[in-house]
Motif scaffolding. Structure first.
Motif, PDB file in Angstrom:
ATOM      1  N   ILE A   9      44.069  51.157  49.642  1.00 55.45           N
ATOM      2  CA  ILE A   9      43.507  50.399  48.641  1.00 55.45           C
ATOM      3  C   ILE A   9      44.150  50.181  47.445  1.00 55.45           C
ATOM      4  O   ILE A   9      44.436  49.141  46.887  1.00 55.45           O
ATOM      5  CB  ILE A   9      41.762  50.826  48.380  1.00 55.45           C
ATOM      6  N   VAL A  10      44.640  51.279  46.637  1.00 49.77           N
ATOM      7  CA  VAL A  10      45.461  51.085  45.668  1.00 49.77           C
ATOM      8  C   VAL A  10      46.677  50.356  45.927  1.00 49.77           C
ATOM      9  O   VAL A  10      47.176  49.562  44.858  1.00 49.77           O
ATOM     10  CB  VAL A  10      45.846  52.588  44.804  1.00 49.77           C
ATOM     11  N   SER A  11      47.533  50.485  46.885  1.00 48.10           N
ATOM     12  CA  SER A  11      48.636  49.908  47.264  1.00 48.10           C
ATOM     13  C   SER A  11      48.071  48.246  47.404  1.00 48.10           C
ATOM     14  O   SER A  11      49.084  47.501  46.975  1.00 48.10           O
ATOM     15  CB  SER A  11      49.212  50.280  48.749  1.00 48.10           C
ATOM     16  N   GLY A  12      47.133  48.151  47.924  1.00 47.85           N
ATOM     17  CA  GLY A  12      46.611  46.763  47.995  1.00 47.85           C
ATOM     18  C   GLY A  12      46.443  45.908  46.468  1.00 47.85           C
ATOM     19  O   GLY A  12      46.818  44.774  46.575  1.00 47.85           O
ATOM     20  N   ALA A  13      46.041  46.740  45.681  1.00 48.34           N
ATOM     21  CA  ALA A  13      45.942  46.371  44.226  1.00 48.34           C
ATOM     22  C   ALA A  13      47.291  45.963  43.618  1.00 48.34           C
ATOM     23  O   ALA A  13      47.281  44.978  43.053  1.00 48.34           O
ATOM     24  CB  ALA A  13      45.217  47.343  43.564  1.00 48.34           C
ATOM     25  N   VAL A  14      48.568  46.721  44.126  1.00 46.69           N
ATOM     26  CA  VAL A  14      49.591  46.356  43.261  1.00 46.69           C
ATOM     27  C   VAL A  14      50.226  44.939  44.120  1.00 46.69           C
ATOM     28  O   VAL A  14      50.793  44.205  43.544  1.00 46.69           O
ATOM     29  CB  VAL A  14      50.673  47.559  43.501  1.00 46.69           C
ATOM     30  N   ASP A  15      49.823  44.873  45.287  1.00 46.01           N
ATOM     31  CA  ASP A  15      50.362  43.893  46.272  1.00 46.01           C
ATOM     32  C   ASP A  15      49.559  42.408  46.011  1.00 46.01           C
ATOM     33  O   ASP A  15      49.979  41.493  45.803  1.00 46.01           O
ATOM     34  CB  ASP A  15      50.384  43.967  47.767  1.00 46.01           C
ATOM     35  N   GLY A  16      48.162  42.684  46.119  1.00 50.36           N
ATOM     36  CA  GLY A  16      47.435  41.638  46.124  1.00 50.36           C
ATOM     37  C   GLY A  16      46.848  41.156  44.403  1.00 50.36           C
ATOM     38  O   GLY A  16      47.156  40.083  44.208  1.00 50.36           O
ATOM     39  N   ALA A  17      46.251  42.073  43.728  1.00 46.48           N
ATOM     40  CA  ALA A  17      45.920  41.605  42.459  1.00 46.48           C
ATOM     41  C   ALA A  17      47.235  41.312  41.597  1.00 46.48           C
ATOM     42  O   ALA A  17      46.990  40.493  40.658  1.00 46.48           O
ATOM     43  CB  ALA A  17      45.248  42.858  42.005  1.00 46.48           C
ATOM     44  N   GLY A  18      48.226  41.925  41.929  1.00 52.65           N
ATOM     45  CA  GLY A  18      49.752  41.768  41.318  1.00 52.65           C
ATOM     46  C   GLY A  18      50.168  40.059  41.500  1.00 52.65           C
ATOM     47  O   GLY A  18      50.786  39.640  40.545  1.00 52.65           O
ATOM     48  N   GLY A  19      49.643  39.483  42.478  1.00 51.87           N
ATOM     49  CA  GLY A  19      49.780  38.054  42.522  1.00 51.87           C
ATOM     50  C   GLY A  19      49.116  37.200  41.484  1.00 51.87           C
ATOM     51  O   GLY A  19      49.497  35.989  41.391  1.00 51.87           O
ATOM     52  N   ALA A  53      40.692  36.077  39.930  1.00 51.09           N
ATOM     53  CA  ALA A  53      40.916  35.629  41.161  1.00 51.09           C
ATOM     54  C   ALA A  53      41.752  36.739  41.695  1.00 51.09           C
ATOM     55  O   ALA A  53      41.645  36.986  42.923  1.00 51.09           O
ATOM     56  CB  ALA A  53      41.731  34.515  41.011  1.00 51.09           C
ATOM     57  N   GLY A  54      42.572  37.456  41.067  1.00 45.82           N
ATOM     58  CA  GLY A  54      43.362  38.597  41.657  1.00 45.82           C
ATOM     59  C   GLY A  54      42.513  39.611  42.248  1.00 45.82           C
ATOM     60  O   GLY A  54      42.792  40.395  43.124  1.00 45.82           O
ATOM     61  N   MET A  55      41.289  40.027  41.381  1.00 49.05           N
ATOM     62  CA  MET A  55      40.303  40.990  41.661  1.00 49.05           C
ATOM     63  C   MET A  55      39.611  40.525  42.828  1.00 49.05           C
ATOM     64  O   MET A  55      39.531  41.540  43.659  1.00 49.05           O
ATOM     65  CB  MET A  55      39.411  41.101  40.550  1.00 49.05           C
ATOM     66  N   LEU A  56      39.475  39.410  43.038  1.00 46.55           N
ATOM     67  CA  LEU A  56      38.575  38.799  44.013  1.00 46.55           C
ATOM     68  C   LEU A  56      39.327  38.783  45.556  1.00 46.55           C
ATOM     69  O   LEU A  56      39.038  39.366  46.380  1.00 46.55           O
ATOM     70  CB  LEU A  56      38.131  37.306  44.190  1.00 46.55           C
ATOM     71  N   GLN A  57      40.736  38.768  45.269  1.00 46.20           N
ATOM     72  CA  GLN A  57      41.839  38.999  46.487  1.00 46.20           C
ATOM     73  C   GLN A  57      41.796  40.338  46.806  1.00 46.20           C
ATOM     74  O   GLN A  57      41.751  40.732  48.030  1.00 46.20           O
ATOM     75  CB  GLN A  57      42.876  38.399  46.089  1.00 46.20           C
ATOM     76  N   LEU A  58      41.802  41.410  46.096  1.00 44.29           N
ATOM     77  CA  LEU A  58      41.810  42.804  46.339  1.00 44.29           C
ATOM     78  C   LEU A  58      40.382  43.096  46.952  1.00 44.29           C
ATOM     79  O   LEU A  58      40.438  43.780  47.868  1.00 44.29           O
ATOM     80  CB  LEU A  58      41.863  43.609  45.022  1.00 44.29           C
ATOM     81  N   PHE A  59      39.461  42.556  46.602  1.00 48.08           N
ATOM     82  CA  PHE A  59      37.986  42.833  47.090  1.00 48.08           C
ATOM     83  C   PHE A  59      37.980  42.276  48.826  1.00 48.08           C
ATOM     84  O   PHE A  59      37.592  43.151  49.612  1.00 48.08           O
ATOM     85  CB  PHE A  59      37.006  41.690  46.533  1.00 48.08           C
ATOM     86  N   GLY A  92      37.327  47.732  39.922  1.00 52.26           N
ATOM     87  CA  GLY A  92      37.906  48.137  38.423  1.00 52.26           C
ATOM     88  C   GLY A  92      39.621  48.228  38.554  1.00 52.26           C
ATOM     89  O   GLY A  92      40.220  47.694  37.376  1.00 52.26           O
ATOM     90  N   PHE A  93      40.102  48.587  39.175  1.00 49.97           N
ATOM     91  CA  PHE A  93      41.460  48.948  39.341  1.00 49.97           C
ATOM     92  C   PHE A  93      42.079  47.615  39.634  1.00 49.97           C
ATOM     93  O   PHE A  93      43.120  47.183  38.967  1.00 49.97           O
ATOM     94  CB  PHE A  93      42.097  50.177  40.218  1.00 49.97           C
ATOM     95  N   GLY A  94      41.483  46.916  40.223  1.00 48.21           N
ATOM     96  CA  GLY A  94      42.233  45.410  40.871  1.00 48.21           C
ATOM     97  C   GLY A  94      42.252  44.609  39.385  1.00 48.21           C
ATOM     98  O   GLY A  94      43.218  43.997  39.201  1.00 48.21           O
ATOM     99  N   LEU A  95      41.036  44.821  38.745  1.00 47.96           N
ATOM    100  CA  LEU A  95      41.144  43.927  37.463  1.00 47.96           C
ATOM    101  C   LEU A  95      42.088  44.310  36.550  1.00 47.96           C
ATOM    102  O   LEU A  95      42.619  43.590  35.716  1.00 47.96           O
ATOM    103  CB  LEU A  95      39.625  44.077  36.725  1.00 47.96           C
ATOM    104  N   ALA A  96      42.057  45.640  36.177  1.00 52.18           N
ATOM    105  CA  ALA A  96      43.326  46.212  35.603  1.00 52.18           C
ATOM    106  C   ALA A  96      44.588  45.865  35.892  1.00 52.18           C
ATOM    107  O   ALA A  96      45.374  45.475  34.990  1.00 52.18           O
ATOM    108  CB  ALA A  96      43.188  47.714  35.550  1.00 52.18           C
TER     109      ALA A  96
END
Length: 200
Positions: A9-19, A53-59, A92-96
């Motif tokens: 999940i955390v790796s997904g935040a770096v990849d997804g929310a980072g977009g 939008a990045g947070m939604l992608q991570l969701f 929360g982490f995705g938004l950050a």
């Protein structure tokens, strides 16, 4: 599986929310972002758009990760509450992280630099309790790195509701507080860089 799931999940935040930063760079290069800055809309609202939008992608990614995990036999000891509490921490982490990505994009105005900025977070994942609980880390320097690493508290917060028969609320709240502080800090970081972009 319960222990390693937060890493995905955390790796997904770096990849997804980072977009979120990558998308913003395209808006900057096309001139669309400059037109937005000339409107009376607050800078915070402008930067929150790509962040959400990045947070939604991570969701969506997190739901897919959970779906695959359930197909592979994942069972959450505390029940459905563990699922929702994990999602909350992920958001929360995705938004950050989306805020960090957007802030870097506004600062550099360059797609390559924005991408390189997000890649800096990958070492943080491995300098935490990624594969081993902190109590079992033998190298003292790595234990110190894991202690000051915010991703440790995010992953441990998720594990507190995924790996135990009863929720460890003290550990979970630490993760939630870290996620909230990071989110607020990154929103401010992105908003300040949006104001800098307006001056340019």
């Amino acid at each position: 599986m319960n222990f390693i799931l937060p890493v995905s999940i955390v790796s997904g935040a770096v990849d997804g929310a980072g977009g979120a930063g990558q998308a913003l760079v395209k808006d900057i290069e096309s001139g669309y972002f400059a037109r937005l800055l000339l409107t009376p809309v607050s800078r915070t609202a402008i930067v929150l758009g790509p962040m959400l939008a990045g947070m939604l992608q991570l969701f969506v990614q997190t739901l897919l990760i959970f779906g695959m995990a359930f197909l592979l036999g994942l069972s959450i000891p505390v029940g459905v509450s563990g699922f929702f509490l994990t999602i909350l921490l992920a958001l929360g982490f995705g938004l950050a992280f989306a805020g960090y990505s957007v802030g870097v994009a506004l600062k550099t105005r360059n797609a390559q630099s924005a991408q390189a900025g997000t890649l800096l977070f990958f070492p943080l994942i491995f300098l935490s309790t990624t594969f081993v609980p902190k109590d079992l880390i033998e190298a003292e320097w790595l234990k110190i790195a894991a202690t000051i690493n915010p991703t440790t508290y995010i992953m441990e917060g998720m594990r507190s509701v995924l790996t135990r028969p009863e929720i460890d609320w003290s550990v979970y709240w630490q993760g939630l507080i870290v996620a909230a502080v990071l989110s607020i800090a990154m929103v401010i970081f992105a908003a300040l860089n949006a104001r800098g972009a307006l001056k340019k």
